[in-house]
Scaffold this active site. Structure first.
Site, short mmCIF file in Angstrom:
data_model
loop_
_atom_site.label_atom_id
_atom_site.label_comp_id
_atom_site.label_asym_id
_atom_site.label_seq_id
_atom_site.Cartn_x
_atom_site.Cartn_y
_atom_site.Cartn_z
CG HIS A 8 14.96 -36.29 15.54
ND1 HIS A 8 14.33 -35.91 14.36
CD2 HIS A 8 15.99 -35.43 15.70
CE1 HIS A 8 14.96 -34.86 13.86
NE2 HIS A 8 15.96 -34.54 14.66
CB SER A 45 13.26 -26.30 14.21
OG SER A 45 13.50 -25.96 15.56
CE LYS A 67 13.74 -28.18 8.24
NZ LYS A 67 15.21 -28.21 8.33
CE1 TYR A 110 11.01 -26.70 10.43
CE2 TYR A 110 9.53 -28.58 10.14
CZ TYR A 110 10.79 -28.07 10.44
OH TYR A 110 11.82 -28.93 10.73
CB ALA A 120 15.57 -24.73 10.57
CB ILE A 148 26.52 -25.99 17.12
CG1 ILE A 148 27.30 -27.14 17.80
CG2 ILE A 148 26.80 -24.63 17.76
CD1 ILE A 148 28.80 -27.07 17.59
CD GLU A 167 5.44 -31.46 10.58
OE1 GLU A 167 4.52 -30.92 9.91
OE2 GLU A 167 5.23 -32.11 11.62
CB SER A 193 11.36 -31.85 8.21
OG SER A 193 10.24 -32.07 9.03
#
Length: 321
Positions: free
Chosen positions: A177, A82, A151, A147, A80, A9, A125, A123
């Protein structure tokens, strides 16, 4: 009143999603790790409207306890490790958080409150060395970083829990994004921040890796709406969320310089091999037609508007710094 639990969050997406859910009348809970220094910068304006619960994606017991005590209607797993570059430096930790962490969240819901609907942050990715262009839900995965690999695991374990246990679990395959709340380690925020600092005479250049790397860049504020829409459908499914446009790092830099009033972008750019990835992903561009058709979602923010939004926020920050 609906209840939602958000892991991650305090991150970019988590903060925008929390705002959206509060506006929709949800009671919002956020799972946060206990650390010596808490970073609530992105949620400080709403921190009194949400309830923070202590927990960690590496600790099964804490997640299960959180789900058991809240009994949420919806769970959004956004937490994550990220940052793609860091996944090369910490591949095992990335696997623990970004791969096995998903299993722990799914297990917590299965054991403590199986009626909750789950959103898993997948993702672009995962597509990595792309097998077709543009990439859609059926495009084979070929991840090019620890990563991306993690994912892919998180994505498939979500599918497995949905099919094996009949759980309402969705994955959003979100393409890049960005927003003013992006971490400074990400190239878009790094550029926006650098051009603002250059315009105020605080630094001379921006050090970047491969200028030709292309991404499908959207606005995080638009993308969290897609997450919410996925959990409102009669049946769970997976969706690509993207703009369908691809832009290079150079294009981002050019527009950013223009917004900051810097005339020739070339004089502010400095190539730094440290930022070149060991294995670069190819041409990432998403086909979100399924989400547009089934969810009624579409991106509202253009690429130029996104860059402007980010640079203007940095100009304001640096002016007051």
């Amino acid at each position: 009143m609906k209840k939602a639990l958000i892991t991650g969050i305090t991150g970019q997406d988590g903060s925008y999603l929390a705002e959206l859910l509060l506006a929709k009348g949800y009671q919002v809970f956020g799972l946060t790790r206990r650390t010596s220094t808490q970073n609530f910068e992105r949620i400080k304006h709403i921190v009194h409207e949400i309830e923070l619960i202590s927990g960690d994606l590496i600790d099964q017991h804490s997640i299960t306890n959180a789900v058991k005590s809240i009994e949420p209607d919806e769970v959004y797993n956004l937490a994550a490790q990220s940052f793609v570059q860091a996944s090369w430096e910490q591949p095992v930790l990335t696997g623990e958080f970004t791969a096995l962490g998903v299993t722990r969240v799914l297990e917590a819901v299965r054991l403590a409150h199986p009626l909750a609907r789950i959103y898993q942050a997948s993702s672009s990715e995962m597509f990595g060395k792309v097998q077709e262009t543009p990439q859609k839900e059926t495009t084979p995965f070929y991840p090019r970083s620890p990563y991306g690999v993690a994912k892919v695991y998180g994505h498939w374990i979500t599918v497995n829990y949905r099919e094996s246990y009949g759980m309402y679990a969705c994955s959003g395959m979100l393409f890049n994004h960005e927003s003013p709340r992006r971490g400074l380690e990400f190239v878009t925020r790094k550029i926006a921040n650098a051009v603002a600092r250059i315009s105020y005479g605080k630094q001379q250049t921006v050090k970047l890796g491969n200028l030709n790397a292309k991404r499908d860049w959207g606005y995080a504020g638009d993308y969290v709406e897609a997450m919410w829409l996925m959990l409102q459908q009669p049946t769970p499914d997976d969706y690509v969320i993207a703009t369908g446009e691809s832009h290079s790092v150079q294009e981002f830099l050019e527009i950013a310089c223009d917004v900051a009033g810097l005339k020739d972008w070339k004089q502010y750019y400095e190539h730094d091999v440290r930022y070149d990835r060991p294995a670069e992903v190819d041409y990432l561009i998403g086909d979100a037609s399924k989400a547009m058709k089934q969810l009624g979602w579409k991106p509202k923010t253009s690429f130029r508007d996104l860059v402007e939004k980010m640079v203007k926020a940095e100009l304001e920050l640096e002016k007051n710094a």
